[in-house]
Design an enzyme around this catalytic site. Sequence first.
Site, short mmCIF file in Angstrom:
data_model
loop_
_atom_site.label_atom_id
_atom_site.label_comp_id
_atom_site.label_asym_id
_atom_site.label_seq_id
_atom_site.Cartn_x
_atom_site.Cartn_y
_atom_site.Cartn_z
N ASP A 127 -1.57 -12.61 6.82
CA ASP A 127 -2.36 -12.31 8.02
C ASP A 127 -3.28 -13.49 8.31
O ASP A 127 -3.49 -14.34 7.45
CB ASP A 127 -3.24 -11.08 7.77
N ASP A 166 -3.55 -5.52 5.81
CA ASP A 166 -4.80 -4.76 5.64
C ASP A 166 -4.80 -3.44 6.42
O ASP A 166 -5.58 -2.55 6.13
CB ASP A 166 -6.03 -5.60 6.03
N ASP A 178 0.56 -1.72 8.41
CA ASP A 178 1.20 -2.74 7.58
C ASP A 178 1.93 -2.12 6.39
O ASP A 178 2.68 -2.82 5.69
CB ASP A 178 0.15 -3.74 7.04
#
Length: 1013
Positions: A443, A747, A751
């Site tokens: 990310d 997070d 996901d």
Amino acid sequence: MSNILHVSLSCIESILDEPATLSKPNKRWHLAFAIIYCSRALHSLLNKKNMKTSKLPLSTPSFVVLNVEPHLAFSNIEHTSLTEVVKKKNLDQLREFGGVAGVADALKTDAKNGVHGDAEDIARRREVFGSNTYPRPPAKSFFYFVLEAFKDLTILILLACATLSLGFGIKEHGLKEGWYDGGSIFVAVFLVISVSAVSNFRQNRQFEKLSKVSNNIKVEVVRDGHRQQISIFEIVVGDVVCLKIGDQVAADGLFLDGHSLQVDESSMTGESDHVEVNCHHNPFLFSGTKVADGYGQMLVTSVGMDTTWGEMMSTISRDLNEETPLQARLNKLTSSIGKVGLAVAFLVLVVLVVRYFTGNTVDENGNQEFNGSKTKANDIVNAMVRIIAAAVTIVVVAIPEGLPLAVTLTLAYSMKRMMADQAMVRKLSACETMGSATTICTDKTGTLTLNQMKVTKYWFGKEPVEDSSSIDTHVLKLIQQGVALNTTGSIYRATSGSEIEFSGSPTEKAVLSWAVLELDMDMEAIKQNYSILHVEAFNSEKKRSGVLMRKTADNKIHVHWKGAAEMILAMCSSYYDASGSIKSLDGGERMTFEQIIQGMAASSLRCIAFAHKQIPEEEQEISEGRQKLKEDSLTLIGLVGIKDPCRPGVRKAVEDCQYAGVNVRMITGDNVFTARAIATECGILRPDQDLNGEAVVEGEVFRNYTPEERMEKVDKIRVMARSSPFDKLLMVQCLKQKGHVVAVTGDGTNDAPALKEADIGLSMGIQGTEVAKESSDIIILDDNFSSVATVLKWGRCVYNNIQKFIQFQLTVNVAALVINFVAAVSAGEVPLTAVQLLWVNLIMDTLGALALATEQPTKELMKKPPVGRTEPLISNIMWRNLLAQALYQIAILLTLQFRGESIFGVSEKVNDTLIFNTFVLCQVFNEFNARKLEKKNVFKGLHKNKLFLGIIGITIILQVVMVEFLKKFANTERLNWGQWGVCIGIAAASWPIGWVVKSIPISEKPFLSYLKW
């Protein structure tokens, strides 16, 4: 006295004054409480009077005094009934309690500001209602591991041999001399079992501690009007808990306030459909469930064992001893080697038995041991026991039980060290798999960047604004409404002069602090002027959030949207200019705004837009009825650019990964320009890399490729922008199909599928939701990409350490097996006794595992390419090293076996001691060689591993004790200085041999593949 009586009677009167709102069961409880309290008060008064009038000792009262003071504060509610109401979702009974507001009142909780939160209040609640913990099943005791060690068949056979040997020895030589042989085996077996049990017990304790840390979830509560994060174990009945997408519900409770709250109750009911929670139809929330959408606040009604989840979890023990893929491969290897050992042991057994019964063996005095019928039955049985013990001991040495132990030790050690390096391992297998990772999908926000967001630019109309005083009043009010009402964050100020505290996600906090500090927004005043009708909460798929609200003053309905700038822009048909006029958003104007957004994004800014629409009167009833927010013909209010600086050190961490042959890919929800700017800043993209447009793609474009196109292009992609969680999952699946070992960071709740699909799921400890953490294998506690690079280094270290130990152990296995077999077949005797072989086994299995398993990661590890999925565990380099050392040891020890007595002019017993001593010292010196599989300098970094040096020292000291002081126990003779020098000289030769051998080039083709036809 009359004053005291008057006060007490007035207290009693107030207690007897029964509230009219109480239900029948509660009235009965109230009456019982009043009777007990009154009797206690009257008894107290009588005591005081008697003490004044008489000094005689008082007689024991004929009744029991009950101290009910802790329940005095919560006397209006029976907790058991409340617990049952929530568990059974009983709305009717909840209404009897006065609804959620009545329960909050009875629990002395302010629905808005929470409990007082002082130490006394919390302690009282914990005493009355219990704590939010549940008893765990008892941990495995030390004796459990001792019993596990005793279950090993070879150990049981050795114990049986020791028992027989002890019995026959005492019978033949008496207690004083006869216990040595059997007793020695007993002591050696006891040592092996003890060390194994202690080691396994310590590792189990280590994993238990990590389990406790992983269960200690942080929860946001409101206490005394202040939002704060506390441990899940500190929650008490009456607490107001804040819930958002991805949170785990921390206790049983009732819905207080919120919007669009949907809960995943599959962990409780098995049903996958999300359950909507609201004030009217279903205000019940259960511990252990997950928030799937929306946000809200709940009132805690039950904690710990009073919750359904607590009852369930107290009976479940988390299995911390799951078998990792590497352990499975090692068990297979152990089994194969064990079969070879059994075959050799059986041959030795047959040869020794045949030689005994054919009269080819002699005793210590040189007499023939077997003389047909003249030989006593006791002597025959004693000889058979000795032969069986020798054969079984060969099996003990041949089977490398230390391999699984070495894996456990390495994993436990690396888990402990990784914890210090900000990585908490949830699944053991991830430690070793990370060493094989070929690509990392990361990310952006919070991982590559600091997640410390701040509004640095804002535009109203087509002009950037430097000073908020230049903004039109109407536009300013609209932006303030859009920020204050369309947010999951909050503002807290203890006193008028104190600093303002902002809570919520980093983006929410950045926008709130900008609106309060620069636009003078009064959040409370705005909230009082509007009532919220419906909310669409933000999630990573929609990338926007909206709110439908009614203005109290004129009953007009407005809709406000906030989200990713280009998405909000697409929903707008007009815009406010700096003077507050509404202008049409035609093609040219739209292009201008798109260029503004791209310009902000190219400066690494996250661009957020605000839009508004007043609902016409004819549509108001429809909007209220269908609870759906208007998503078109909106008016753009303004654009905000939020800066999130890159983490210091992230560029070096990315370069380290790339140098180690691991590709780093960035997957982000930001637009292409922001993504490209950040990726270039972090070193994921080179400035000239994306010339053909294949290195950076948008999620939608990637999604719309054909499967063949995706497979063709996925290796070239370095950045995916505007991606949805599905795009992330799709990329992971493509990379795995291409043969990559994929690590993924995530997070958000959405996901979870990608984290589960990846070979290694890495969730974020600070920003990560509980759903993401539960789907991951490793939690990065500081959300930092540098920690991901550290995990990669540790993963390689685990694999490397285990390879070192395999090389060391197999060298000993091969040497011991060949020496004992050749000696047994040719000379009819085993040069290394059962006790001596058990001692060697102890050095290898446990001390060797400890010494080699605790080597720390080195820079060299990150200079090698990743280990693929299919590469053999024993590489060609290892075969080269171990065969060279094993052949040297076999040659030397067989020479000593057959020519040692004549070469050194010593007795047979001294020669056997020389063989034993040389063999052990060879392993000690070879342990140094095993530290480096390829490097010639095996001493580099040795001073850093104090444990290795300590274990080598302990091994040498114990060997000296075995040879010099435990003659009868170890069946050895004392050696002089010269003989010790010879043993050390022969063993030390393994260093130059290792140095020379490492110069021999080797083929890339796996060694064992040559053996396949």
